[in-house]
Scaffold this active site. Sequence first.
Site, PDB file in Angstrom:
ATOM      1  N   THR A 208      -5.537  -9.895  -6.891  1.00 45.19           N
ATOM      2  CA  THR A 208      -5.109 -10.424  -8.183  1.00 45.19           C
ATOM      3  C   THR A 208      -5.305 -11.933  -8.223  1.00 45.19           C
ATOM      4  O   THR A 208      -5.042 -12.624  -7.241  1.00 45.19           O
ATOM      5  CB  THR A 208      -3.610 -10.122  -8.396  1.00 45.19           C
ATOM      6  N   ARG A 235      -0.287   3.769 -13.648  1.00 49.38           N
ATOM      7  CA  ARG A 235       0.384   2.878 -12.703  1.00 49.38           C
ATOM      8  C   ARG A 235       0.254   1.420 -13.140  1.00 49.38           C
ATOM      9  O   ARG A 235      -0.799   0.977 -13.589  1.00 49.38           O
ATOM     10  CB  ARG A 235      -0.210   3.067 -11.306  1.00 49.38           C
ATOM     11  N   VAL A 236       1.337   0.674 -13.007  1.00 53.60           N
ATOM     12  CA  VAL A 236       1.361  -0.755 -13.311  1.00 53.60           C
ATOM     13  C   VAL A 236       1.882  -1.482 -12.079  1.00 53.60           C
ATOM     14  O   VAL A 236       2.863  -1.046 -11.460  1.00 53.60           O
ATOM     15  CB  VAL A 236       2.257  -1.061 -14.527  1.00 53.60           C
ATOM     16  N   GLY A 237       1.237  -2.574 -11.699  1.00 54.82           N
ATOM     17  CA  GLY A 237       1.664  -3.340 -10.546  1.00 54.82           C
ATOM     18  C   GLY A 237       2.528  -4.526 -10.922  1.00 54.82           C
ATOM     19  O   GLY A 237       3.148  -4.575 -11.989  1.00 54.82           O
ATOM     20  N   ASP A 238       2.556  -5.532 -10.048  1.00 57.59           N
ATOM     21  CA  ASP A 238       3.436  -6.682 -10.243  1.00 57.59           C
ATOM     22  C   ASP A 238       2.864  -7.732 -11.178  1.00 57.59           C
ATOM     23  O   ASP A 238       3.607  -8.549 -11.731  1.00 57.59           O
ATOM     24  CB  ASP A 238       3.741  -7.332  -8.894  1.00 57.59           C
ATOM     25  N   THR A 258      -0.062 -12.363  -4.959  1.00 62.73           N
ATOM     26  CA  THR A 258      -1.092 -11.345  -4.869  1.00 62.73           C
ATOM     27  C   THR A 258      -0.695 -10.402  -3.742  1.00 62.73           C
ATOM     28  O   THR A 258       0.068 -10.775  -2.857  1.00 62.73           O
ATOM     29  CB  THR A 258      -2.471 -11.971  -4.587  1.00 62.73           C
ATOM     30  N   ASP A 260       0.326  -6.154  -2.539  1.00 64.01           N
ATOM     31  CA  ASP A 260       0.724  -4.813  -2.939  1.00 64.01           C
ATOM     32  C   ASP A 260       1.803  -4.900  -4.014  1.00 64.01           C
ATOM     33  O   ASP A 260       2.973  -5.137  -3.733  1.00 64.01           O
ATOM     34  CB  ASP A 260       1.234  -4.018  -1.739  1.00 64.01           C
ATOM     35  N   GLY A 261       1.388  -4.661  -5.247  1.00 64.52           N
ATOM     36  CA  GLY A 261       2.294  -4.835  -6.362  1.00 64.52           C
ATOM     37  C   GLY A 261       3.445  -3.862  -6.410  1.00 64.52           C
ATOM     38  O   GLY A 261       4.525  -4.189  -6.928  1.00 64.52           O
TER      39      GLY A 261
END
Length: 347
Positions: A208, A235-238, A258, A260-261
Site C-alpha cells: 500500500t 474484503r476491505v483492508g486497513d 503498510t 497486513d491490513g
Amino acid sequence: MAARKCILLLVTCLTACIGQSRGQKTFVPLVINTWGFTNATEKAWTALRNGGSVLDAVEKGCTECEAQQCDFTVGYGGSPDEHGETTLDALIMDGTTLDVGAVADLRRVKNAISVARNVMEHTTHTMLVGEQASAFAVEMGFTETDLHTHRSIEQWIAWNNKKCQPNYRKNVSPDPSKSCGPYKPLNPADWKESPRYSPHSDEYDHDTIGMIVIGANTTAGGSSTNGALHKVPGRVGDAPIAGAGVYVDSEVGGAAGTGDGDITMRFLPSYQAVEYMRGGMAPEKACQLALSRIGKKYPDYHGALVCANIKGEYGAACHWPGLDKFPYSIRNPTVKSTTVEQVDCQQ
C-alpha cells in the site's frame, strides 16, 4: 543603563531571528510515504511547489502511484480477488478539520484517491463502499473502465490452476487447502485449529502507498491500494480506515502504514503513533511502539509505519519477518531530490 539593556535585548532578539532563518534547518514542507515510490513523492512535492495545498499534494502523489500501478499493489490491474476482479481502497484525511473521505471495494473506477476526496468534499459521510461507491464516482464525473489487465487475468488463471492456493478460507468444506470451492461452513465440532496468523509468501506482501504531507501548521494524509491478492470478494483492508492505514492531526503530525491490513485495522497503529507524538515522543519511537503492540499479539505480523510531526521531523519502523529493511521516500527542503531511506525491520 536602561538604554543599554534595551540595546542588549534588541541584539539578542535579532541574533535569535537570524539563527532561526540561517542556522537551523527547515524541515517543512515534508512529503513522506511508504516504500520507494519516489515518483509519487516527487509528484506530491511538485504540487506543493506549484502552490497546491497539502490535500492537493496527497491526492496528486497517490494518483501517480495509481496510474503507475506501483508494484501492482496500487491501482488497476493488480491483486485480483477470488473471482479475478481488481477492486480498490483509498482514503484521504484533512489534519486541520479531521475530515475524512474513503472508498472501499471500489469497482471499475481507476481514480480511487480522487473519488475518496469527493466523498470528503461532496458528502457528509466518511466512507462509501462497493457498487454504490462506483455509482457515486460516476455521479461525480468519473469514468467507468475495465480494471483488468492481461497480467491480472494471467495471474488469476495461474492461481486457479493451482487449486486456488494459497487462499484466505478456513473452517469450510470442501477443504480450502485443496479446493477452489464453492464453500460451505463446517459445523463447529469439525473446525480445525488454525494459527491466529498465517504468514503469506512474498507474493502476498501488501505494498500500500501511505503518504503524509506536512505544511506550515497543516497536515494531510492518504492511502491507496488494490488490497490482498486473491482476497475473498468484498474484503476491505486497513487502507481506507482512519487511524489504521492513515491518521493526521495538524496539532501533532501524522502516520501512515503498510502491511497486513486484516491485522493492522485491529490495532489502529497510525492513530496510536500520532497520540504518542502528541505526548512528545519522537516520530521513530512512536512508530516503533505502535507496531510493538501488534507484534506482541501476532509475532509473525508484517507491517511498517512512517511517522512525522508538525515540525517536519520524521521516522519509520518495521515489523516484517523475512524483510531486512523497510524503504520509505521523503522530500523536504534539506534534500536536493527525493530520497529513499531505510529502517531495520524487527523479526
